[in-house]
Write a protein that holds these residues in place. Structure first.
Motif, short mmCIF file in Angstrom:
data_model
loop_
_atom_site.label_atom_id
_atom_site.label_comp_id
_atom_site.label_asym_id
_atom_site.label_seq_id
_atom_site.Cartn_x
_atom_site.Cartn_y
_atom_site.Cartn_z
N ALA A 282 0.83 -1.21 0.00
CA ALA A 282 0.00 0.00 0.00
C ALA A 282 0.86 1.25 0.00
N THR A 286 0.97 4.07 -2.88
CA THR A 286 0.66 5.46 -2.52
C THR A 286 1.72 6.40 -3.08
N TYR A 300 -7.30 12.68 0.55
CA TYR A 300 -6.89 11.37 1.04
C TYR A 300 -7.82 10.27 0.52
N ASN A 301 -9.11 10.57 0.43
CA ASN A 301 -10.07 9.58 -0.09
C ASN A 301 -9.72 9.19 -1.53
N SER A 304 -6.70 6.96 -1.60
CA SER A 304 -7.11 5.65 -1.10
C SER A 304 -7.81 4.84 -2.18
N ASN A 305 -8.70 5.50 -2.91
CA ASN A 305 -9.44 4.80 -3.97
C ASN A 305 -8.52 4.39 -5.11
N LYS A 308 -6.78 1.32 -3.87
CA LYS A 308 -7.72 0.19 -3.81
C LYS A 308 -8.04 -0.36 -5.19
N CYS A 314 -6.40 -0.10 1.40
CA CYS A 314 -5.73 1.07 1.97
C CYS A 314 -6.79 2.11 2.30
N GLN A 315 -6.95 2.41 3.59
CA GLN A 315 -7.96 3.34 4.04
C GLN A 315 -7.43 4.78 4.03
N PRO A 316 -8.33 5.78 3.96
CA PRO A 316 -7.89 7.18 3.94
C PRO A 316 -7.00 7.55 5.13
N THR A 318 -4.95 5.64 6.64
CA THR A 318 -3.64 5.06 6.36
C THR A 318 -2.88 5.93 5.37
N VAL A 319 -3.57 6.42 4.34
CA VAL A 319 -2.94 7.32 3.37
C VAL A 319 -2.42 8.58 4.08
#
Length: 468
Positions: A282, A286, A300-301, A304-305, A308, A314-316, A318-319
């Motif tokens: 991840a 990133t 961040y969303n 993350s997308n 993914k 990978c969640q926002p 986490t980013v």
């Protein structure tokens, strides 16, 4: 058993702790710990303090031997007479050379080389040193010289708790110069411990002007009018544009290989290991997505997308952590939208790499991204992110300096009419509600002056603009 131990070392003082049944046998040369259990003993540790001091003394002597002989390109740096300094920057950007340069300056001022104490904590002989052992440096120096030393500590963040030692040295009026490859070493907790006793200096890879100077290319005020000098500058810029300003990469043939190697070292040492990251895939994705989107504001969303979409979770949040780690490792910096509300300023930013060579690892001949990234580097080094923004409200402008009333667009080529008009109109629209004193369009090679209404727009080639 206790009697046996004492008889074995009849001339050595000892201390026995009855609560934990431990005996410490010590003298000037070593100490030994034993744990007493029933009729047996278990040997725990032997450490030679004299050997540690001898190793450190050797390291000090080595520095005194080789540093005066190093051939340096002198970077611009001024120091307070009694100031203590912390130099922070990405690995291999030249922080150690700033220490060497300062040592050579002190020698030129008449100070004795025997007073210079340089210790590099990347040295494998010091890998096990702990914060409570740092005083051995002063003890080792004391066996060599009785004058107060100048202290130079390279990559000291390798030692947890180093800041307490650094504070004590400042309190005792030593003059100290420290480097580190992680911006977190200047975080709130450490800054509080240091208590304002140190000046902070950010160190970056070479600017283009420094890059030329390091290659022995000296420019006078009329250099632009010499076709030979101009051709030399343009050739040097092509390398700088694609491979960046790391001092070591200048003279290498395998530039991209070296850049890949240094990125991998940063990735594992300064990111994965230091931050205990488990999801390496991840993090790698990133970084790649940030590189591929270097010209775009990203939430961040959104990042993350993008990650993914490759099948890696990978969640926002986490980013957000990953980007913080990248900034801490000094390989990334971020700009905010001048017009955004607070919440959006913190979550939607443009992210740039601290060196074009690092960015170019991830790109496939994306000249436009390299151009904008290099513009961002130049402006960030000059103004920092407290003065530098991008502007995105009804109009998009790459860089905006509100205190300077300056707006800058990065455009690789103005040859296409639609592209040219888009860049010009963006500046005109911004000027209509944020009056500008200076408007620039930075290109790869084109130069002209454009007048529209009461706004004059200067079009400049980036290699010339960087040398102003």
């Amino acid at each position: 058993m206790l009697l046996l131990l004492c008889m074995s070392f009849p001339t050595i003082p000892y201390v026995y702790d009855y609560k934990i049944k431990q005996i410490c046998i010590t003298n000037e040369k070593f100490y030994m710990f034993f744990c007493i259990t029933n009729e047996n003993y278990v040997y725990l540790q032997t450490k030679s303090t004299e050997m540690n001091k001898e190793i450190i003394a050797n390291i000090i002597r080595e520095g005194q031997d080789f540093i005066p002989e190093i051939q340096l390109y002198r970077r611009q740096a001024e120091y307070e007479a009694q100031g203590n300094y912390v130099f922070v920057g990405v690995r291999q950007c030249g922080k150690s050379y700033m220490l060497y340069q300062r040592i050579q300056q002190l020698l030129e001022e008449g100070h004795d080389i025997r007073k210079m104490v340089y210790v590099n904590f990347d040295d494998e002989r010091l890998q096990a040193i702990k914060a409570d052992e740092l005083d051995l440096i002063l003890q080792a120096y004391g066996t060599m010289n009785d004058e107060k030393p100048f202290l130079f500590f390279d990559e000291i963040q390798n030692v947890d708790g180093w800041e307490h030692f650094a504070r004590r040295l400042a309190n005792q009026k030593y003059q100290v110069f420290i480097t580190g490859s992680n911006a977190r070493m200047l975080g709130r907790d450490i800054a509080t411990t240091l208590g304002g006793r140190y000046w902070t200096r950010n160190v970056y890879p070479f600017t283009f002007n420094e890059y030329l100077g390091s290659l022995g290319i000296a420019l006078d005020k009329q250099w632009f009018y010499s076709s030979r000098t101009r051709a030399t500058v343009e050739r040097a810029f092509d390398n700088y544009f694609h491979f960046g300003g790391f001092p070591e990469v200048r003279t290498l043939v395998a530039k991209r290989l070296w850049l890949n190697d240094i990125y991998n070292k940063i990735f594992f040492s300064d990111l994965v290991v230091r931050n205990k990251i488990r999801n390496e895939a991840a993090l790698r994705l990133t970084v790649r997505r940030l590189a591929e989107s270097v010209k775009q504001p990203l939430a961040y969303n959104r990042i993350s997308n993008l990650v993914k979409s490759t099948g890696v979770n990978c969640q926002p949040n986490t980013v957000m952590d990953f980007i913080t780690f990248l900034r801490d490792a000094c390989i990334l910096f971020s700009l905010k939208n001048y017009t955004s509300k607070f919440s959006e300023r913190e979550t939607i930013k443009k992210h740039y790499f601290v060196d074009n060579g690092l960015l170019n690892i991830f790109l496939n001949n994306d000249q436009t991204s390299l151009l904008e990234n290099l513009c961002a580097i130049h402006l960030y080094q000059r103004y920092g992110n407290e003065q530098l923004y991008f502007y995105n409200k009804n109009v998009e402008v790459d860089f905006y300096l509100p205190e300077k009333h300056t707006a800058i667009q990065a455009c690789y080529s103005m040859g296409d009419t639609n592209t040219s008009e888009r860049e010009i109109n963006a500046l005109l629209k911004l000027h209509s509600f944020e009056p500008l004193e200076q408007a620039l369009i930075i290109t790869r090679d084109e130069e002209s002056t454009i007048k529209r209404g009461n706004l004059t727009i200067e079009v400049k080639p980036i290699w010339k603009w960087l040398l102003e």
